[in-house]
Write a protein that holds these residues in place. Structure first.
Motif, PDB file in Angstrom:
ATOM      1  N   ALA A   1      -4.334  10.483  -8.801  1.00  0.00           N
ATOM      2  CA  ALA A   1      -5.480  10.516  -7.878  1.00  0.00           C
ATOM      3  C   ALA A   1      -6.168   9.157  -7.831  1.00  0.00           C
ATOM      4  O   ALA A   1      -6.574   8.690  -6.759  1.00  0.00           O
ATOM      5  CB  ALA A   1      -6.457  11.604  -8.303  1.00  0.00           C
ATOM      6  N   CYS A   2      -6.289   8.496  -8.971  1.00  0.00           N
ATOM      7  CA  CYS A   2      -6.906   7.161  -9.009  1.00  0.00           C
ATOM      8  C   CYS A   2      -6.061   6.141  -8.249  1.00  0.00           C
ATOM      9  O   CYS A   2      -6.598   5.300  -7.525  1.00  0.00           O
ATOM     10  CB  CYS A   2      -7.117   6.708 -10.453  1.00  0.00           C
ATOM     11  SG  CYS A   2      -8.406   7.617 -11.314  1.00  0.00           S
ATOM     12  N   VAL A   3      -4.739   6.216  -8.398  1.00  0.00           N
ATOM     13  CA  VAL A   3      -3.860   5.285  -7.690  1.00  0.00           C
ATOM     14  C   VAL A   3      -3.951   5.508  -6.184  1.00  0.00           C
ATOM     15  O   VAL A   3      -4.013   4.551  -5.402  1.00  0.00           O
ATOM     16  CB  VAL A   3      -2.409   5.419  -8.200  1.00  0.00           C
ATOM     17  CG1 VAL A   3      -1.436   4.663  -7.316  1.00  0.00           C
ATOM     18  CG2 VAL A   3      -2.301   4.942  -9.630  1.00  0.00           C
ATOM     19  N   ILE A   4      -3.986   6.754  -5.754  1.00  0.00           N
ATOM     20  CA  ILE A   4      -4.121   7.049  -4.321  1.00  0.00           C
ATOM     21  C   ILE A   4      -5.467   6.570  -3.802  1.00  0.00           C
ATOM     22  O   ILE A   4      -5.555   5.973  -2.720  1.00  0.00           O
ATOM     23  CB  ILE A   4      -3.910   8.554  -4.051  1.00  0.00           C
ATOM     24  CG1 ILE A   4      -2.437   8.907  -4.253  1.00  0.00           C
ATOM     25  CG2 ILE A   4      -4.352   8.922  -2.641  1.00  0.00           C
ATOM     26  CD1 ILE A   4      -2.138  10.384  -4.148  1.00  0.00           C
ATOM     27  N   ALA A   5      -6.533   6.826  -4.557  1.00  0.00           N
ATOM     28  CA  ALA A   5      -7.862   6.371  -4.137  1.00  0.00           C
ATOM     29  C   ALA A   5      -7.905   4.846  -4.033  1.00  0.00           C
ATOM     30  O   ALA A   5      -8.464   4.297  -3.083  1.00  0.00           O
ATOM     31  CB  ALA A   5      -8.915   6.871  -5.115  1.00  0.00           C
ATOM     32  N   TYR A   6      -7.309   4.156  -4.977  1.00  0.00           N
ATOM     33  CA  TYR A   6      -7.267   2.695  -4.926  1.00  0.00           C
ATOM     34  C   TYR A   6      -6.486   2.212  -3.707  1.00  0.00           C
ATOM     35  O   TYR A   6      -6.878   1.268  -3.031  1.00  0.00           O
ATOM     36  CB  TYR A   6      -6.637   2.143  -6.206  1.00  0.00           C
ATOM     37  CG  TYR A   6      -6.484   0.648  -6.193  1.00  0.00           C
ATOM     38  CD1 TYR A   6      -7.580  -0.184  -6.370  1.00  0.00           C
ATOM     39  CD2 TYR A   6      -5.238   0.061  -5.981  1.00  0.00           C
ATOM     40  CE1 TYR A   6      -7.451  -1.564  -6.349  1.00  0.00           C
ATOM     41  CE2 TYR A   6      -5.100  -1.312  -5.949  1.00  0.00           C
ATOM     42  CZ  TYR A   6      -6.211  -2.117  -6.139  1.00  0.00           C
ATOM     43  OH  TYR A   6      -6.068  -3.474  -6.105  1.00  0.00           O
ATOM     44  N   ALA A   7      -5.365   2.871  -3.410  1.00  0.00           N
ATOM     45  CA  ALA A   7      -4.539   2.468  -2.274  1.00  0.00           C
ATOM     46  C   ALA A   7      -5.287   2.666  -0.960  1.00  0.00           C
ATOM     47  O   ALA A   7      -5.214   1.831  -0.055  1.00  0.00           O
ATOM     48  CB  ALA A   7      -3.244   3.250  -2.267  1.00  0.00           C
ATOM     49  N   VAL A   8      -6.043   3.763  -0.859  1.00  0.00           N
ATOM     50  CA  VAL A   8      -6.766   4.044   0.386  1.00  0.00           C
ATOM     51  C   VAL A   8      -7.978   3.141   0.516  1.00  0.00           C
ATOM     52  O   VAL A   8      -8.251   2.612   1.598  1.00  0.00           O
ATOM     53  CB  VAL A   8      -7.178   5.539   0.427  1.00  0.00           C
ATOM     54  CG1 VAL A   8      -8.128   5.811   1.565  1.00  0.00           C
ATOM     55  CG2 VAL A   8      -5.933   6.419   0.530  1.00  0.00           C
TER      56      VAL A   8
ATOM     57  N   MET B 113       0.822  -1.189   0.000  1.00  0.00           N
ATOM     58  CA  MET B 113       0.000   0.000   0.000  1.00  0.00           C
ATOM     59  C   MET B 113       0.869   1.257   0.000  1.00  0.00           C
ATOM     60  O   MET B 113       0.552   2.226  -0.666  1.00  0.00           O
ATOM     61  CB  MET B 113      -0.911  -0.004   1.212  1.00  0.00           C
ATOM     62  CG  MET B 113      -1.710   1.280   1.276  1.00  0.00           C
ATOM     63  SD  MET B 113      -2.910   1.278   2.547  1.00  0.00           S
ATOM     64  CE  MET B 113      -2.711   2.922   3.118  1.00  0.00           C
ATOM     65  N   LYS B 114       1.946   1.209   0.766  1.00  0.00           N
ATOM     66  CA  LYS B 114       2.808   2.375   0.836  1.00  0.00           C
ATOM     67  C   LYS B 114       3.412   2.701  -0.528  1.00  0.00           C
ATOM     68  O   LYS B 114       3.557   3.862  -0.888  1.00  0.00           O
ATOM     69  CB  LYS B 114       3.906   2.111   1.852  1.00  0.00           C
ATOM     70  CG  LYS B 114       4.468   3.330   2.475  1.00  0.00           C
ATOM     71  CD  LYS B 114       5.392   2.940   3.607  1.00  0.00           C
ATOM     72  CE  LYS B 114       5.504   4.097   4.563  1.00  0.00           C
ATOM     73  NZ  LYS B 114       6.428   3.837   5.648  1.00  0.00           N
ATOM     74  N   ALA B 115       3.750   1.666  -1.294  1.00  0.00           N
ATOM     75  CA  ALA B 115       4.316   1.886  -2.625  1.00  0.00           C
ATOM     76  C   ALA B 115       3.289   2.535  -3.551  1.00  0.00           C
ATOM     77  O   ALA B 115       3.631   3.381  -4.375  1.00  0.00           O
ATOM     78  CB  ALA B 115       4.797   0.568  -3.214  1.00  0.00           C
ATOM     79  N   LEU B 116       2.008   2.145  -3.415  1.00  0.00           N
ATOM     80  CA  LEU B 116       0.965   2.756  -4.244  1.00  0.00           C
ATOM     81  C   LEU B 116       0.777   4.232  -3.903  1.00  0.00           C
ATOM     82  O   LEU B 116       0.584   5.059  -4.799  1.00  0.00           O
ATOM     83  CB  LEU B 116      -0.364   2.009  -4.061  1.00  0.00           C
ATOM     84  CG  LEU B 116      -0.483   0.677  -4.789  1.00  0.00           C
ATOM     85  CD1 LEU B 116      -1.802   0.000  -4.425  1.00  0.00           C
ATOM     86  CD2 LEU B 116      -0.385   0.871  -6.272  1.00  0.00           C
ATOM     87  N   LEU B 117       0.843   4.565  -2.621  1.00  0.00           N
ATOM     88  CA  LEU B 117       0.713   5.976  -2.236  1.00  0.00           C
ATOM     89  C   LEU B 117       1.869   6.802  -2.794  1.00  0.00           C
ATOM     90  O   LEU B 117       1.665   7.904  -3.310  1.00  0.00           O
ATOM     91  CB  LEU B 117       0.645   6.107  -0.717  1.00  0.00           C
ATOM     92  CG  LEU B 117      -0.672   5.695  -0.066  1.00  0.00           C
ATOM     93  CD1 LEU B 117      -0.560   5.763   1.445  1.00  0.00           C
ATOM     94  CD2 LEU B 117      -1.801   6.576  -0.549  1.00  0.00           C
ATOM     95  N   ILE B 118       3.072   6.257  -2.690  1.00  0.00           N
ATOM     96  CA  ILE B 118       4.234   6.981  -3.208  1.00  0.00           C
ATOM     97  C   ILE B 118       4.130   7.135  -4.725  1.00  0.00           C
ATOM     98  O   ILE B 118       4.422   8.204  -5.273  1.00  0.00           O
ATOM     99  CB  ILE B 118       5.535   6.244  -2.813  1.00  0.00           C
ATOM    100  CG1 ILE B 118       5.731   6.336  -1.302  1.00  0.00           C
ATOM    101  CG2 ILE B 118       6.738   6.808  -3.548  1.00  0.00           C
ATOM    102  CD1 ILE B 118       6.841   5.469  -0.759  1.00  0.00           C
ATOM    103  N   THR B 119       3.677   6.096  -5.405  1.00  0.00           N
ATOM    104  CA  THR B 119       3.496   6.172  -6.857  1.00  0.00           C
ATOM    105  C   THR B 119       2.451   7.212  -7.226  1.00  0.00           C
ATOM    106  O   THR B 119       2.639   7.998  -8.162  1.00  0.00           O
ATOM    107  CB  THR B 119       3.087   4.793  -7.417  1.00  0.00           C
ATOM    108  OG1 THR B 119       4.087   3.844  -7.067  1.00  0.00           O
ATOM    109  CG2 THR B 119       2.923   4.843  -8.923  1.00  0.00           C
ATOM    110  N   GLY B 120       1.342   7.237  -6.497  1.00  0.00           N
ATOM    111  CA  GLY B 120       0.288   8.218  -6.768  1.00  0.00           C
ATOM    112  C   GLY B 120       0.767   9.645  -6.572  1.00  0.00           C
ATOM    113  O   GLY B 120       0.488  10.529  -7.385  1.00  0.00           O
TER     114      GLY B 120
END
Length: 74
Positions: A63-70, A1-8
């Motif tokens: 924004a989509c990647v962050i929303a998916y991660a959250v 999850m942390k990697a997705l937030l950083i990517t977003g």
């Protein structure tokens, strides 16, 4: 999850950079004339434009990647 937030966040930052700097320039050296050992060169500046749509797509994708991660947090 942390990697997705950083990517977003990285995608959003890159999108904002594209919107802020909508073009970039680079310089090349070209041979204009060559007579025996004598050469004449010229430096030419080329400008490449980046469409704003690319920046908006990067921001939207981030924004989509962050929303998916959250939302996929378990």
């Amino acid at each position: 999850m942390k990697a997705l937030l950083i990517t977003g966040v990285a995608l959003i930052v890159m999108g904002a950079a594209v919107l802020g700097y909508d073009h970039y320039s680079y310089t090349t050296t070209e041979n204009i004339l060559q007579i025996g050992p004598i050469t004449a060169t010229a430096e030419r500046t080329h400008t490449v434009s980046i469409p704003p749509l690319v920046g908006w797509l990067l921001i939207g994708g981030g924004a989509c990647v962050i929303a998916y991660a959250v939302l996929s947090k378990k």
